[in-house]
Motif scaffolding. Structure first.
Motif, PDB file in Angstrom:
ATOM      1  N   ALA A  75       0.921  -1.179   0.000  1.00 45.89           N
ATOM      2  CA  ALA A  75      -0.043   0.100  -0.194  1.00 45.89           C
ATOM      3  C   ALA A  75       1.029   1.377  -0.061  1.00 45.89           C
ATOM      4  O   ALA A  75       0.340   2.373  -0.287  1.00 45.89           O
ATOM      5  N   GLN A  76       2.187   1.160   0.322  1.00 45.73           N
ATOM      6  CA  GLN A  76       3.084   2.200   0.375  1.00 45.73           C
ATOM      7  C   GLN A  76       3.796   2.400  -1.209  1.00 45.73           C
ATOM      8  O   GLN A  76       4.262   3.290  -1.427  1.00 45.73           O
ATOM      9  N   GLY A  77       3.526   1.725  -1.851  1.00 47.90           N
ATOM     10  CA  GLY A  77       4.004   1.634  -3.441  1.00 47.90           C
ATOM     11  C   GLY A  77       5.127   1.003  -3.629  1.00 47.90           C
ATOM     12  O   GLY A  77       5.825   1.202  -4.320  1.00 47.90           O
ATOM     13  N   GLU A  78       5.556   0.194  -2.596  1.00 47.32           N
ATOM     14  CA  GLU A  78       6.816  -0.353  -2.678  1.00 47.32           C
ATOM     15  C   GLU A  78       6.737  -2.029  -2.652  1.00 47.32           C
ATOM     16  O   GLU A  78       5.878  -2.520  -2.555  1.00 47.32           O
ATOM     17  N   ILE A  79       7.938  -2.350  -3.244  1.00 44.46           N
ATOM     18  CA  ILE A  79       8.029  -3.904  -3.279  1.00 44.46           C
ATOM     19  C   ILE A  79       8.088  -4.614  -1.984  1.00 44.46           C
ATOM     20  O   ILE A  79       8.985  -4.050  -1.184  1.00 44.46           O
ATOM     21  N   SER A  80       7.518  -5.797  -1.464  1.00 48.15           N
ATOM     22  CA  SER A  80       7.379  -6.130  -0.285  1.00 48.15           C
ATOM     23  C   SER A  80       8.517  -7.362   0.126  1.00 48.15           C
ATOM     24  O   SER A  80       8.791  -7.507   1.035  1.00 48.15           O
ATOM     25  N   ILE A  81       8.954  -7.818  -1.067  1.00 46.01           N
ATOM     26  CA  ILE A  81      10.068  -8.862  -1.256  1.00 46.01           C
ATOM     27  C   ILE A  81      11.253  -8.459  -0.429  1.00 46.01           C
ATOM     28  O   ILE A  81      11.766  -7.565  -0.895  1.00 46.01           O
ATOM     29  N   LYS A  82      11.602  -9.260   0.449  1.00 47.96           N
ATOM     30  CA  LYS A  82      12.933  -9.113   1.108  1.00 47.96           C
ATOM     31  C   LYS A  82      14.106  -9.649   0.519  1.00 47.96           C
ATOM     32  O   LYS A  82      15.385  -8.978   0.781  1.00 47.96           O
ATOM     33  N   ASP A  83      14.027 -10.729  -0.217  1.00 50.14           N
ATOM     34  CA  ASP A  83      15.012 -11.387  -0.939  1.00 50.14           C
ATOM     35  C   ASP A  83      15.643 -10.465  -1.937  1.00 50.14           C
ATOM     36  O   ASP A  83      14.777  -9.902  -2.949  1.00 50.14           O
ATOM     37  N   GLU A  84      16.907 -10.171  -1.808  1.00 57.71           N
ATOM     38  CA  GLU A  84      17.454  -9.206  -2.766  1.00 57.71           C
ATOM     39  C   GLU A  84      17.254  -9.577  -4.357  1.00 57.71           C
ATOM     40  O   GLU A  84      16.819  -8.547  -5.195  1.00 57.71           O
ATOM     41  N   GLU A  85      17.759 -10.669  -4.445  1.00 61.47           N
ATOM     42  CA  GLU A  85      17.490 -11.140  -5.756  1.00 61.47           C
ATOM     43  C   GLU A  85      16.030 -10.941  -6.673  1.00 61.47           C
ATOM     44  O   GLU A  85      15.795 -10.544  -7.633  1.00 61.47           O
ATOM     45  N   LEU A  86      15.252 -11.542  -5.740  1.00 59.43           N
ATOM     46  CA  LEU A  86      13.727 -11.428  -6.279  1.00 59.43           C
ATOM     47  C   LEU A  86      13.295  -9.891  -6.439  1.00 59.43           C
ATOM     48  O   LEU A  86      12.549  -9.722  -7.163  1.00 59.43           O
ATOM     49  N   TYR A  87      13.649  -9.293  -5.312  1.00 60.07           N
ATOM     50  CA  TYR A  87      13.084  -7.846  -5.117  1.00 60.07           C
ATOM     51  C   TYR A  87      13.596  -7.211  -6.630  1.00 60.07           C
ATOM     52  O   TYR A  87      13.055  -6.471  -7.214  1.00 60.07           O
ATOM     53  N   ASN A  88      14.900  -7.571  -6.928  1.00 57.56           N
ATOM     54  CA  ASN A  88      15.408  -7.020  -8.217  1.00 57.56           C
ATOM     55  C   ASN A  88      14.882  -7.449  -9.469  1.00 57.56           C
ATOM     56  O   ASN A  88      14.532  -6.759 -10.565  1.00 57.56           O
ATOM     57  N   VAL A  89      14.312  -8.874  -9.526  1.00 58.93           N
ATOM     58  CA  VAL A  89      13.450  -9.253 -10.602  1.00 58.93           C
ATOM     59  C   VAL A  89      12.010  -8.591 -10.715  1.00 58.93           C
ATOM     60  O   VAL A  89      11.755  -8.098 -11.805  1.00 58.93           O
ATOM     61  N   GLN A  90      11.664  -8.522  -9.610  1.00 55.39           N
ATOM     62  CA  GLN A  90      10.260  -7.769  -9.430  1.00 55.39           C
ATOM     63  C   GLN A  90      10.515  -6.353 -10.084  1.00 55.39           C
ATOM     64  O   GLN A  90       9.603  -5.698 -10.831  1.00 55.39           O
TER      65      GLN A  90
END
Length: 100
Positions: free
Chosen positions: A60-75
């Protein structure tokens, strides 16, 4: 499959390229306004099986919630490839959130 689960899958499946939805927004549309965590679990467990565009779901803050750095970057890269711009780590929900 429960109706809520089926509705969540349908809603996520229909998020168009270049748009995002929040976990809470999806939960409300599926009939459970307090079901954002359930949406997260469904997304985690069923994305591959139903080929869901999981990368189009953010918090809801407009942020990616994934903590894993690799998956965060993929998203983040997946969203950017669809034309979504980030201001730091945040997406402008006013511009990119799917309206329903």
């Amino acid at each position: 499959m429960q109706k809520f689960t089926a509705d969540v899958i349908d809603i996520i499946s229909n998020i168009p390229s270049g748009k995002v939805m929040t976990y809470g927004q999806i939960a409300r549309l599926a009939g459970s306004p307090r079901g954002a965590r359930q949406v997260s679990r469904i997304l985690h467990s069923m994305s591959r099986k139903y080929n869901l565009p999981w990368h189009r779901v953010i918090n809801a803050q407009g942020e990616i919630s994934i903590k894993d750095e690799e998956l965060y970057n993929v998203q983040k890269l997946s969203l950017e490839s669809e034309g979504i711009l980030f201001n730091g780590n945040t997406v402008d929900l006013g511009e990119y959130q799917q309206k329903v």
